[in-house]
Design a protein around this motif. Structure first.
Motif, short mmCIF file in Angstrom:
data_model
loop_
_atom_site.label_atom_id
_atom_site.label_comp_id
_atom_site.label_asym_id
_atom_site.label_seq_id
_atom_site.Cartn_x
_atom_site.Cartn_y
_atom_site.Cartn_z
N LEU B 13 55.22 -8.16 -6.60
CA LEU B 13 56.51 -8.62 -6.10
C LEU B 13 57.41 -9.07 -7.25
CD1 LEU B 13 58.11 -9.08 -3.53
CD2 LEU B 13 57.15 -11.38 -3.40
N SER B 15 57.53 -8.07 -10.41
CA SER B 15 58.15 -6.97 -11.16
C SER B 15 59.12 -6.17 -10.30
CB SER B 15 57.06 -6.06 -11.75
OG SER B 15 56.28 -5.50 -10.73
N ALA B 16 58.76 -5.98 -9.03
CA ALA B 16 59.65 -5.21 -8.16
C ALA B 16 60.99 -5.93 -7.98
CB ALA B 16 58.98 -4.98 -6.80
N LEU B 17 60.92 -7.24 -7.74
CA LEU B 17 62.16 -8.00 -7.55
C LEU B 17 63.00 -8.01 -8.82
CD1 LEU B 17 61.21 -11.10 -5.37
CD2 LEU B 17 62.55 -9.10 -4.72
N GLN B 19 63.24 -5.86 -11.06
CA GLN B 19 63.93 -4.58 -11.21
C GLN B 19 65.12 -4.44 -10.27
OE1 GLN B 19 61.65 -0.95 -11.83
NE2 GLN B 19 59.82 -2.18 -12.20
N ILE B 20 64.90 -4.74 -8.99
CA ILE B 20 66.02 -4.51 -8.07
C ILE B 20 67.16 -5.51 -8.27
CG2 ILE B 20 64.63 -3.32 -6.33
CD1 ILE B 20 65.00 -5.86 -4.62
#
Lengths: 202, 202
Positions: B13, B15-17, B19-20
């Motif tokens: 979560l 790393s994903a957050l 990025q977005i």
DNA sequence: AAATAGCTGTGACATTTGTCATGTTGGTCA
DNA sequence: TGACCAACATGACAAATGTCACAGCTATTT
């Protein structure tokens, strides 16, 4: 182009992953669900190359979906994406012949890498799991003992446990006593804690 | 440009957050951590406009970090991002004057929206929480009773509980008895379950 | 065929747990 | 000031829990 389906019940992660996966040129998310049942329906319809499944979801677990996929001989490959390195889950996943098993405790780039790897036919398991497998204590309790402990866990007194399992009270106490000595404790509470810590029960 | 700091111990979560959030033109993630202690150190150094904090993290919880931020009178606004709608957590967060409280059970676009809103000076709480607040049973147990129950939860027998709390055995049994009658149960295990179900303890 | 392991039971006993009545002390609040 | 409540305590009793020894039965393994 690799087509994907994502099943993850935590919306924040679900939407975030969908977005970053779609950013990759060779990946395309056909759809996503927040529960196992809709995921399974959709997967049958869309037949994606890869299904990324969380384990603990409402209605149907990721492992159940994986078994269904295997049973229906779909070409869809499965990657399990979950929080904890519980060996029981992992074993079930291996039994369902999943192509990948990844922990949420890895960065999202790993997921992307794993997706590409399973498409080349490889099987990828998180290294933490293999370590955990060998070092995992095996459950010294018999089936019956586990059944008794499970009832005890719900807070029932001896009499009730005996009634639900159709045993005499004495037998129940004997089982509990045996459990305690096997686990090196002296009361139900501690026994339950040890069992849970070792992932023998949830 | 709104500068952000992200503290979230689940790598996927995190790393994903990161990025977005970075994809948005007006947002910039200055850094991220997977534990509370490094987050707090970094936040002091970087002084971001907004800190997005998970609650349950190693070393230091998001709520502790939030308190520190408030105590040091940093201009950094705090958004708590967590899994469960536990009213105790929420109350602590309100006490620490956080600018936002969001559940992971919301899509990532909501997070982005909340970030922009808190920057305009608004305070945003997830609606689920307000509902939960009013309907939440309030804990009928006194501090002392809670202390006893907490010890009981770790599986200690009466004697040990008495020793660690510097009470007589009789008093401990009295407290437990009082607890049982308040909660409508008849043994420790059940009492603990009720207390946990009502989020009075973890 | 013998040994082993799991499942079930009894009985007796010691210990722990839960209940109840009752009392003192100190603080808070109308 | 009086009422009330939390905190702490004792003592006595009943009930539940935990321990031990012992025993019969059934599979499975050696």
């Amino acid at each position: 182009m690799i087509s994907l389906y994502l099943a993850e019940d935590q919306s924040m992660l679900n939407s975030a992953l969908t977005q970053i996966l779609n950013l990759e040129d060779d990946l395309q998310v056909l759809g996503s669900a927040e529960d196992g049942a809709t995921a399974w329906t959709q997967i049958q319809k869309l037949q994606p190359d890869v299904a990324i499944l969380d384990i603990e979801m409402p209605q149907m677990t990721g492992l159940e979906v994986a078994s269904q996929i295997q049973a229906s001989a779909l070409k869809t490959k499965v990657i399990i994406l979950t929080t904890f390195a519980q060996s029981t889950y992992f074993q079930q996943a291996v039994a369902a012949k999943v192509a990948g098993y990844l922990l949420k405790d890895s960065p999202s780039d790993d997921l992307i890498a794993v997706i590409r790897q399973v498409m080349t036919g490889k099987t990828v398991y998180a290294p933490e799991l293999v370590v955990n497998m060998v070092s995992a204590e095996h459950n010294p309790l018999t089936d019956r003992e586990m059944a008794v402990l499970a009832e005890a866990d719900s807070g029932l007194p001896t009499k009730q446990i005996a009634a639900t399992l159709f045993l005499s009270e004495g037998t129940v106490r004997n089982y509990l006593s045996a459990i305690f000595s096997k686990l090196g404790v002296h009361n139900r509470l501690e026994a339950i804690q040890v069992a849970k810590k070792n992932k023998w029960m949830r």
